[in-house]
Design an enzyme around this catalytic site. Sequence first.
Site, PDB file in Angstrom:
ATOM      1  N   ASP A 111      41.570  37.337 -23.065  1.00 38.45           N
ATOM      2  CA  ASP A 111      42.370  36.460 -23.938  1.00 38.45           C
ATOM      3  C   ASP A 111      41.787  35.050 -23.943  1.00 38.45           C
ATOM      4  O   ASP A 111      41.321  34.560 -22.917  1.00 38.45           O
ATOM      5  CB  ASP A 111      43.803  36.299 -23.409  1.00 38.45           C
ATOM      6  N   THR A 143      57.386  34.390 -24.296  1.00 32.01           N
ATOM      7  CA  THR A 143      57.284  33.718 -23.000  1.00 32.01           C
ATOM      8  C   THR A 143      56.813  32.273 -23.136  1.00 32.01           C
ATOM      9  O   THR A 143      56.795  31.535 -22.168  1.00 32.01           O
ATOM     10  CB  THR A 143      56.267  34.465 -22.104  1.00 32.01           C
ATOM     11  N   GLY A 171      53.022  40.213 -26.431  1.00 31.22           N
ATOM     12  CA  GLY A 171      53.028  41.661 -26.677  1.00 31.22           C
ATOM     13  C   GLY A 171      51.653  42.225 -26.956  1.00 31.22           C
ATOM     14  O   GLY A 171      51.539  43.343 -27.482  1.00 31.22           O
ATOM     15  N   GLY A 172      50.607  41.492 -26.612  1.00 30.09           N
ATOM     16  CA  GLY A 172      49.239  41.909 -26.925  1.00 30.09           C
ATOM     17  C   GLY A 172      48.803  43.201 -26.269  1.00 30.09           C
ATOM     18  O   GLY A 172      47.823  43.814 -26.707  1.00 30.09           O
ATOM     19  N   GLU A 173      49.513  43.624 -25.235  1.00 27.52           N
ATOM     20  CA  GLU A 173      49.160  44.887 -24.566  1.00 27.52           C
ATOM     21  C   GLU A 173      49.886  46.073 -25.187  1.00 27.52           C
ATOM     22  O   GLU A 173      49.792  47.200 -24.691  1.00 27.52           O
ATOM     23  CB  GLU A 173      49.480  44.801 -23.071  1.00 27.52           C
ATOM     24  N   ASP A 189      39.450  42.339 -22.015  1.00 23.18           N
ATOM     25  CA  ASP A 189      40.775  41.706 -21.949  1.00 23.18           C
ATOM     26  C   ASP A 189      40.663  40.211 -21.700  1.00 23.18           C
ATOM     27  O   ASP A 189      41.456  39.624 -20.964  1.00 23.18           O
ATOM     28  CB  ASP A 189      41.645  42.364 -20.863  1.00 23.18           C
ATOM     29  N   ASN A 220      43.976  38.760 -26.545  1.00 26.81           N
ATOM     30  CA  ASN A 220      43.026  39.867 -26.622  1.00 26.81           C
ATOM     31  C   ASN A 220      43.301  40.775 -27.817  1.00 26.81           C
ATOM     32  O   ASN A 220      44.428  40.862 -28.302  1.00 26.81           O
ATOM     33  CB  ASN A 220      43.106  40.709 -25.342  1.00 26.81           C
TER      34      ASN A 220
END
Lengths: 563, 154
Positions: free
Chosen positions: A321, A190, A206-208, A319, A276
Amino acid sequence: MTTEYVDAGHAVRHASLSSMVGKAPPVVRGVTYERILNAREREPQNWLTYYGAYDGQRYSPLDQINTENVKRLTPAWAFQCGSVGMHSGASTYSFEAAPIVVDGVMFVSGWDGWVWALDAKTGQELWRYKHAIPYDVSLCCGNVNRGVAVAEGKVFVVTGNAHILALDAETGECVWDKTYGDVRAGESATVAPLVVKDMVIVGSSGGEFGVRGHLDAFKLETGEHVWRCYMIPKPGEPGSETWPSEGEAWARGGANCWVTGTYDPDLNLLYWGTGNPAPDFDGEVREGDNLYTDSVVAVDADSGQIRWHYQYNPHDVWDYDSTMENILFEQGGRKLLAHFDKNGYWYVLDRTNGELVRAAPFVDRITWGEVTPDGKITRKVYPEKEGEPVHFWPGPAGGKEWTHAAYSPRTHLFYAPVQEVGATATRRRREFKESIPYWGAGVEVDIQDMYGYVGAFDPTNGKEAWRWRNEVPMCASVLATGGDLVFAGEPTGEFNALDARTGELLWQFQCGSGHHSSPTTYSVDGRQYIAVPVGFGAWAEGFAPMMLGAPQGDALFVFALPE
Amino acid sequence: MATTGGELSGVMSELGLDRQNKGTLGRLLAHGSLAQAEEGPDGRMHAQIRIPPDELVWEPSILVLPHGGDLELEIFNDDDNTHCAVLPSNGDNQFIWLVNHSRGTASLNLDGPGYYWYGSRTGNDEGRGLTGAIVVLGDAPPEARLDRPEQPRP
């Protein structure tokens, strides 16, 4: 009865059935690294790179629109896209880009693979590019894209399925296309690319989903891969001691670079924020500080090696970040950077070595813990016990989300969009599986007892100089100008001009949908314009859930003084 | 009462959800047939899709590609009404107008993996059933994968 088939011919580009011109002037051919280096000083009429300049200040010296005449600001033109057919993130698409302008031509990306070249004076569509994005791509927070980069005749953009593309800036045709993320692992892209020297630099999203964040550099001309910098060390590498020695927590640890970095050409260092750790809220499965999550990393632009780091949130379980911008500025002869973190504190660091100068709060309510001015952290409230709800401020979208602050060298103040929103997280351990969200909690963000403001902050003492308060959180990037104005959009659709010295609201225009983008400014033929993409969505349930049912949109508004 | 996957097509038919103006107004999306594209020696893939009379459905409604790449599509409108197709492709969506009993072609590039919807944008063809899926199998290229041990998948 047998009927001969009528010849329907061969399918044509959808854009051929529109008023699109199909070609843009060759303005990007001459955009070199040297021009980007001097973008603000030598060509303020343009907005050549994501933040307007490498320092990330989001400041333009253009001053035709100023505190005296801004009340006469009026729409010059608008551009809209709409949608045809079904696309991924149909309810979460959002228009988040920062429009780039080169000598009268605007280059801007939309959601779902859209890129447009527009006449910056009239809004006429010159060309378009549309990448086909899979409907089933993993997106934590919406089908969005934060903008393009331009240089050497090309427009660079990433796609939701983790490609980096180079488009011909005159035609929109794809020149090269490289895949730099694994969609099966839950990676996407993104970020707005950053051009440095003969490279274009991009980070992954894609950190989640429990991936391993990275930054990549590609040659502008050919797309040849130059380097990759992983933001989580492998076992045995420096920093690996901050992860459990047993198991594979490091391999799923997050630290994605989903927001554009800044760059100091004298030090040849990129300052990139990291995201995160994963799982977001279940720290027990990843004991340790979890480097380099929630950090600013100073990366050598030539080698991709990390020179130093400062971790804003060691062992984050909220979370928080720290992907957001690190703005470069000078003060008292020191080379510094400033960063507004999700955790509610803003930091000033010495950017030559990462030494902390000061930490100070920029939000009203901080309950997760405390950071002293010299950086000592006390953790107070966090999801610790399985199944036990814990409320904390700021919520996981942060006191400030990815949307950017600005710095005016005229007022020597920083301006930040602030979200006063808390949340409740309940730890729920889950097994890791590739492509499945890996949060480790159930999360509900407050829809009441919230507000927002634009705050002006003084880097000499860390204190708030003024604030312009709003009934709902402020979730869009701000823009500072030489006319002593600060532009800031609201989730309720208003686009505002504030006095940079007092915070007084001087002008407002209702755009019909909420703001979650980065406005920019430029001039053509001596007329200054302010451009702002408008279209609310993305992770609204995180940063402004009280506005989850607000009108969505897809318009780019451009304002100017009457001719 | 829940239905298992194996029973689904029978129950769909019983309830009249697999045809026009029976169980409900239109035909439920992506409940036609499935076919796989053929790959030529040059690596380009080929497939046919058609619109049968009065069904407002693409046949197949699910077209499976073994991997990302170039697809040559042959499109038939066997219906007694006029439709069209907006098809996903890198660069721009591809559009073709399909009058009654017409045949056309389209060249698509999809880099997958993942699936992509396409449809006829006239009237509410899309909602009545003329929305089809192109499914691309495969993985991201090796150079794009994460440097980490193999991880579990669902």
